[in-house]
Motif scaffolding. Structure first.
Motif, PDB file in Angstrom:
ATOM      1  N   VAL A  22     -13.248  11.525  33.337  1.00 22.05           N
ATOM      2  CA  VAL A  22     -12.642  12.224  32.211  1.00 22.05           C
ATOM      3  C   VAL A  22     -12.588  11.316  30.988  1.00 22.05           C
ATOM      4  O   VAL A  22     -12.779  11.757  29.852  1.00 22.05           O
ATOM      5  CB  VAL A  22     -11.221  12.708  32.586  1.00 22.05           C
ATOM      6  N   LEU A  23     -12.363  10.029  31.217  1.00 22.29           N
ATOM      7  CA  LEU A  23     -12.219   9.064  30.126  1.00 22.29           C
ATOM      8  C   LEU A  23     -13.558   8.557  29.596  1.00 22.29           C
ATOM      9  O   LEU A  23     -13.603   7.878  28.582  1.00 22.29           O
ATOM     10  CB  LEU A  23     -11.359   7.883  30.599  1.00 22.29           C
ATOM     11  N   ARG A  24     -14.634   8.866  30.304  1.00 21.18           N
ATOM     12  CA  ARG A  24     -16.003   8.563  29.861  1.00 21.18           C
ATOM     13  C   ARG A  24     -16.199   7.073  29.550  1.00 21.18           C
ATOM     14  O   ARG A  24     -16.441   6.678  28.403  1.00 21.18           O
ATOM     15  CB  ARG A  24     -16.359   9.413  28.642  1.00 21.18           C
ATOM     16  N   PRO A  25     -16.112   6.219  30.557  1.00 21.80           N
ATOM     17  CA  PRO A  25     -16.214   4.766  30.340  1.00 21.80           C
ATOM     18  C   PRO A  25     -17.570   4.357  29.778  1.00 21.80           C
ATOM     19  O   PRO A  25     -18.577   5.038  29.974  1.00 21.80           O
ATOM     20  CB  PRO A  25     -16.003   4.197  31.745  1.00 21.80           C
ATOM     21  N   LEU A  26     -17.557   3.219  29.101  1.00 19.89           N
ATOM     22  CA  LEU A  26     -18.775   2.693  28.492  1.00 19.89           C
ATOM     23  C   LEU A  26     -19.590   1.861  29.463  1.00 19.89           C
ATOM     24  O   LEU A  26     -20.745   1.530  29.181  1.00 19.89           O
ATOM     25  CB  LEU A  26     -18.402   1.832  27.272  1.00 19.89           C
ATOM     26  N   SER A  27     -18.985   1.503  30.607  1.00 14.50           N
ATOM     27  CA  SER A  27     -19.649   0.631  31.565  1.00 14.50           C
ATOM     28  C   SER A  27     -19.169   0.948  32.975  1.00 14.50           C
ATOM     29  O   SER A  27     -17.983   1.278  33.166  1.00 14.50           O
ATOM     30  CB  SER A  27     -19.358  -0.842  31.237  1.00 14.50           C
ATOM     31  N   PRO A  28     -20.038   0.815  33.983  1.00 12.33           N
ATOM     32  CA  PRO A  28     -19.590   0.994  35.374  1.00 12.33           C
ATOM     33  C   PRO A  28     -18.540  -0.027  35.782  1.00 12.33           C
ATOM     34  O   PRO A  28     -17.817   0.180  36.757  1.00 12.33           O
ATOM     35  CB  PRO A  28     -20.883   0.809  36.188  1.00 12.33           C
ATOM     36  N   GLU A  29     -18.452  -1.123  35.037  1.00 14.21           N
ATOM     37  CA  GLU A  29     -17.472  -2.164  35.359  1.00 14.21           C
ATOM     38  C   GLU A  29     -16.034  -1.694  35.140  1.00 14.21           C
ATOM     39  O   GLU A  29     -15.087  -2.384  35.526  1.00 14.21           O
ATOM     40  CB  GLU A  29     -17.745  -3.416  34.526  1.00 14.21           C
ATOM     41  N   ALA A  30     -15.860  -0.522  34.536  1.00 13.02           N
ATOM     42  CA  ALA A  30     -14.508  -0.003  34.321  1.00 13.02           C
ATOM     43  C   ALA A  30     -13.875   0.505  35.615  1.00 13.02           C
ATOM     44  O   ALA A  30     -12.671   0.742  35.661  1.00 13.02           O
ATOM     45  CB  ALA A  30     -14.549   1.119  33.285  1.00 13.02           C
ATOM     46  N   ARG A  31     -14.667   0.658  36.668  1.00 16.30           N
ATOM     47  CA  ARG A  31     -14.150   1.277  37.899  1.00 16.30           C
ATOM     48  C   ARG A  31     -13.032   0.450  38.532  1.00 16.30           C
ATOM     49  O   ARG A  31     -11.969   0.997  38.876  1.00 16.30           O
ATOM     50  CB  ARG A  31     -15.282   1.474  38.907  1.00 16.30           C
ATOM     51  N   GLU A  32     -13.245  -0.838  38.712  1.00 12.66           N
ATOM     52  CA  GLU A  32     -12.224  -1.646  39.392  1.00 12.66           C
ATOM     53  C   GLU A  32     -10.936  -1.749  38.579  1.00 12.66           C
ATOM     54  O   GLU A  32      -9.843  -1.640  39.153  1.00 12.66           O
ATOM     55  CB  GLU A  32     -12.784  -3.022  39.740  1.00 12.66           C
ATOM     56  N   PRO A  33     -11.001  -1.955  37.248  1.00 13.39           N
ATOM     57  CA  PRO A  33      -9.748  -1.908  36.488  1.00 13.39           C
ATOM     58  C   PRO A  33      -9.035  -0.561  36.580  1.00 13.39           C
ATOM     59  O   PRO A  33      -7.801  -0.514  36.612  1.00 13.39           O
ATOM     60  CB  PRO A  33     -10.210  -2.205  35.046  1.00 13.39           C
ATOM     61  N   ALA A  34      -9.801   0.531  36.631  1.00 12.99           N
ATOM     62  CA  ALA A  34      -9.182   1.856  36.771  1.00 12.99           C
ATOM     63  C   ALA A  34      -8.454   1.961  38.107  1.00 12.99           C
ATOM     64  O   ALA A  34      -7.348   2.515  38.193  1.00 12.99           O
ATOM     65  CB  ALA A  34     -10.238   2.946  36.646  1.00 12.99           C
ATOM     66  N   ARG A  35      -9.059   1.447  39.150  1.00 15.45           N
ATOM     67  CA  ARG A  35      -8.411   1.446  40.456  1.00 15.45           C
ATOM     68  C   ARG A  35      -7.150   0.577  40.427  1.00 15.45           C
ATOM     69  O   ARG A  35      -6.109   0.962  40.970  1.00 15.45           O
ATOM     70  CB  ARG A  35      -9.381   0.933  41.517  1.00 15.45           C
ATOM     71  N   ALA A  36      -7.236  -0.573  39.777  1.00 14.93           N
ATOM     72  CA  ALA A  36      -6.078  -1.466  39.682  1.00 14.93           C
ATOM     73  C   ALA A  36      -4.930  -0.791  38.943  1.00 14.93           C
ATOM     74  O   ALA A  36      -3.761  -0.948  39.313  1.00 14.93           O
ATOM     75  CB  ALA A  36      -6.465  -2.768  38.982  1.00 14.93           C
ATOM     76  N   LEU A  37      -5.261  -0.016  37.899  1.00 12.83           N
ATOM     77  CA  LEU A  37      -4.208   0.676  37.166  1.00 12.83           C
ATOM     78  C   LEU A  37      -3.566   1.757  38.035  1.00 12.83           C
ATOM     79  O   LEU A  37      -2.349   1.978  37.971  1.00 12.83           O
ATOM     80  CB  LEU A  37      -4.781   1.287  35.890  1.00 12.83           C
ATOM     81  N   GLY A  38      -4.372   2.423  38.844  1.00 11.99           N
ATOM     82  CA  GLY A  38      -3.804   3.383  39.786  1.00 11.99           C
ATOM     83  C   GLY A  38      -2.833   2.715  40.746  1.00 11.99           C
ATOM     84  O   GLY A  38      -1.722   3.222  40.986  1.00 11.99           O
ATOM     85  N   PHE A  39      -3.227   1.573  41.294  1.00 10.40           N
ATOM     86  CA  PHE A  39      -2.329   0.805  42.165  1.00 10.40           C
ATOM     87  C   PHE A  39      -1.043   0.452  41.414  1.00 10.40           C
ATOM     88  O   PHE A  39       0.067   0.588  41.945  1.00 10.40           O
ATOM     89  CB  PHE A  39      -3.006  -0.492  42.625  1.00 10.40           C
ATOM     90  N   ALA A  40      -1.204  -0.049  40.181  1.00 14.02           N
ATOM     91  CA  ALA A  40      -0.048  -0.511  39.407  1.00 14.02           C
ATOM     92  C   ALA A  40       0.920   0.627  39.120  1.00 14.02           C
ATOM     93  O   ALA A  40       2.143   0.474  39.272  1.00 14.02           O
ATOM     94  CB  ALA A  40      -0.522  -1.148  38.100  1.00 14.02           C
TER      95      ALA A  40
END
Length: 311
Positions: A162-180
């Motif tokens: 939905v957020l349309r990331p600029l890089s596949p590298e955004a996946r792990e930070p997105a997961r970390a934010l979900g955890f947080a």
């Protein structure tokens, strides 16, 4: 002109009503998501509301009063499975160009398909929801993270398309934010979870500090164990912050706002002397509005301060 409403117009009205209901759910129960999503263009904002609504509706089933008591757990499990089946049918129906009776499920299915959320995410999410029917505590933090893989990290993965990331590298930070986000919820909602018979603070940590949440009192031991969990939580936020720069401008503003507001819950727990039993810790509405407005005026500043932990 005949003035008749066409099938396509009725379908669109049904879909729009579903998105309006998703927005109301988000505004009532997910205020941090609501304030963050306000900064997105309308199509993405509606999709954030729809993803939140799906998670809220499933969570409400397993968190209903007495939902997991011995005499009602089987009934709750059946209700959860019925919801899963309804969701799956809605996705199939909308994929085929139709709509289902429930406008909320129609909107959710529309979001899933339009944004391309991986269906495997929902398998993990619903499996985690089912765990709440039988699991009331977690021995170690790794055990808790295993549960949150499906209940938290996966929500970051759902939101990412939905957020349309600029890089596949955004996946792990997105997961970390979900955890947080979810760990923050667990620390804020200790008292409410006790009412449901659940403890999400790892048992090993409770023993290590000699703390007992069932006392529902702020003791020196409780302060120590909660301070330890808050430090862990902030490490997860730090791991998530790298993802802000990997998002388009509007999405970065949305995530930075939600990140700042959620992390402030931890500040307020500390300010309340770690009392999460007497009342629910909240970030006041004016503060939420100020953070959102600041993000609109100067998103780079808010994003930078979020990463530095200064907001």
């Amino acid at each position: 002109m005949s003035g008749r409403t066409t099938t396509g117009e009725r379908r669109q009205e049904h879909l729009d009503e579903g998105y309006r209901r998703c927005a109301r759910l988000t505004r009532e129960f997910g205020t941090t998501y609501w304030w963050g999503a306000m900064l997105l263009p309308r199509p993405q904002r509606r999709q954030v509301h729809a993803v939140y609504a799906l998670c809220r509706l499933a969570d409400d089933i397993v968190d209903a009063p007495s939902a997991t008591t011995a005499d009602r757990a089987a009934r709750t499990g059946a209700a959860l499975q019925a919801f899963v089946d309804d969701f799956s049918r809605a996705v199939d129906t909308v994929r085929g160009g139709g709509s289902v009776g429930d406008p909320v499920l129609t909107a959710i299915a529309d979001t899933v398909l339009a944004s391309g959320i991986d269906g495997e995410c929902f398998d993990r999410f619903f499996q985690a929801m089912a765990m709440d029917l039988t699991t009331t505590s977690y021995e170690t933090f790794d055990d808790l993270m295993g549960y949150m893989e499906g209940s938290a990290a996966v929500i970051g993965e759902m939101m990412l398309p939905v957020l349309r990331p600029l890089s596949p590298e955004a996946r792990e930070p997105a997961r970390a934010l979900g955890f947080a986000f979810q760990l923050t919820n667990f620390l804020r909602d200790v008292g409410e979870d006790l009412d449901r018979g659940r403890v999400y603070v790892p048992q090993a940590d409770l023993r290590r500090f000699g703390a007992d949440p069932w006392l529902r009192r702020v003791t020196p031991e409780w302060r120590q164990v909660l301070a330890f969990q808050i430090e862990r939580n902030r490490e997860l936020y730090t791991a998530a912050d790298a993802g802000i720069a990997l998002l388009p401008r509007d999405s970065a503003r949305c995530v930075a706002t939600a990140r700042v507001l959620y992390s402030r819950i931890l500040d307020r727990i500390e300010a309340a002397d770690y009392d999460v039993f007497s009342d629910r810790v909240r970030v006041p509405r004016p503060e939420k509005a100020w953070v959102a407005a600041t993000t609109v005026v100067n998103p780079r500043r808010v994003s930078r301060l979020a990463v530095e932990g200064a907001v």
